[in-house]
Design an enzyme around this catalytic site. Structure first.
Site, PDB file in Angstrom:
ATOM      1  N   SER A 143      38.450  45.985  46.038  1.00 22.90           N
ATOM      2  CA  SER A 143      37.355  45.713  45.026  1.00 22.90           C
ATOM      3  C   SER A 143      37.375  44.166  45.516  1.00 22.90           C
ATOM      4  O   SER A 143      37.661  43.707  46.806  1.00 22.90           O
ATOM      5  CB  SER A 143      38.495  45.250  43.712  1.00 22.90           C
ATOM      6  N   TYR A 156      46.810  41.219  41.580  1.00 21.23           N
ATOM      7  CA  TYR A 156      45.591  42.348  42.058  1.00 21.23           C
ATOM      8  C   TYR A 156      44.780  42.425  43.098  1.00 21.23           C
ATOM      9  O   TYR A 156      44.070  43.098  43.781  1.00 21.23           O
ATOM     10  CB  TYR A 156      45.057  42.666  40.675  1.00 21.23           C
TER      11      TYR A 156
END
Ligand code: NAP
Length: 264
Positions: A143, A156
């Site tokens: 990401s 995350y």
């Protein structure tokens, strides 16, 4: 029965929704047979039925909760023992929200299990099988938050930085083996991940949100171009190259036998 144009079999984790479901469609259209992995077997079966009918490929469903060791090892063993698998899409992942202090640590641990441990074990098994066969591809979903951790949930972001780093290192290890590695760094993409992790997706400015189909098509174009790192929305690939060059420029001074003058 395998289709005539089969390119081997793609094992897609997290194929029941979002980015993984779109990849499954696109890979089917490219002539891959599919092994679809996720927890929601009904959704996988319904995708499998449609993809078989639309593309004439073999599709198998493997229900697995990749946070559970036994399920994860079963998928890993499949990668080691099935020579028809030629592509691993390490896609299953969950997000989290909120600050680390006060976080639900059991939930974070499950996220690390999925986003880090499962990705690692499956990439290792695929690297061993594919390099022995002298072919294959490993695509890992990271990401852009790997690059801007201050803007998002700590764990995350860190899990995605792990995936980025793993992919870069794995690519170096597999150099000359015939195995292609790619890390995909999507920005915000319209999928279920937001509501699943309790984040209000509607609060994100529309100009920052990409449709999952556009994201996956860009990532596959980057894959075809042999890109190790794909940032689908980045207009100028030279910006990423400059970042890598700046990182490598640090290298000669990162490990020396004397501390820097400012510390004396
Ligand atoms: P999604 O729509 O929520 O899909 C996640 C997939 O992972 C689902 O198929 C889900 O299937 C599977 N999954 C979740 N927990 C699992 C478990 N314990 N075991 C096995 N499978 C599990 O999310 P998405 O946006 O497509 O996310 C796909 C990947 O892209 C993730 O790695 C995510 O971090 C990454 N990503 C997404 C965005 C974004 O904005 N959407 C941005 C950057 C990166 P089941 O529930 O059926 O198990």
């Amino acid at each position: 029965m395998s289709s005539v144009q089969s390119k081997g079999k793609a094992l897609v984790t997290g194929a029941s929704s979002g980015i993984g479901a779109i990849y499954a469609e696109r890979l089917a259209a490219r002539g891959f047979d599919l092994l679809l992995v996720a927890r929601d077997e009904a959704r996988l079966q319904s995708a499998a039925t449609r993809l078989r009918a639309e593309h004439g490929i073999d599709v198998e469903v493997l229900k697995a909760d990749l946070t559970l060791k036994a399920d994860l090892v079963a998928v890993e063993q499949r990668l080691r023992s099935d020579p028809s698998i030629s592509l691993l899409l390490n896609n299953a992942g969950v997000a989290a929200e909120g600050p680390l202090a006060g976080a639900d640590l059991d939930q974070l641990e499950r996220m690390i299990q999925l986003n880090v441990v499962a990705v690692t074990r499956l990439a290792s098994a695929a690297a061993a099988s594919f390099s022995a066969a002298g072919r294959g591809a490993i695509i890992n979903l990271a990401s852009v938050v790997a690059l801007i951790p201050e803007r998002f949930n700590a764990t995350y972001s860190a899990s995605k930085a792990y995936v980025l780093s793993l992919s870069q290192s794995l690519n170096a290890e597999l150099s000359g083996s015939g195995v292609q590695v790619q890390a995909v760094l999507p920005g915000v993409t319209r999928t279920e991940i937001w509501e699943r992790s309790g984040i209000d997706g509607s609060a994100i400015p529309a100009e920052m949100v990409m449709e999952a189909g556009e994201m996956v098509d860009a990532a596959l174009s980057g894959f075809d171009q042999g890109e190790l790192i794909c940032i689908p929305s980045l207009p100028d690939a030279a910006d990423w190259d400059g970042f890598v060059t700046a990182r490598h420029a640090l290298a000669p001074n990162l490990s020396r036998n004397v501390a820097a003058a400012r510390y004396k």
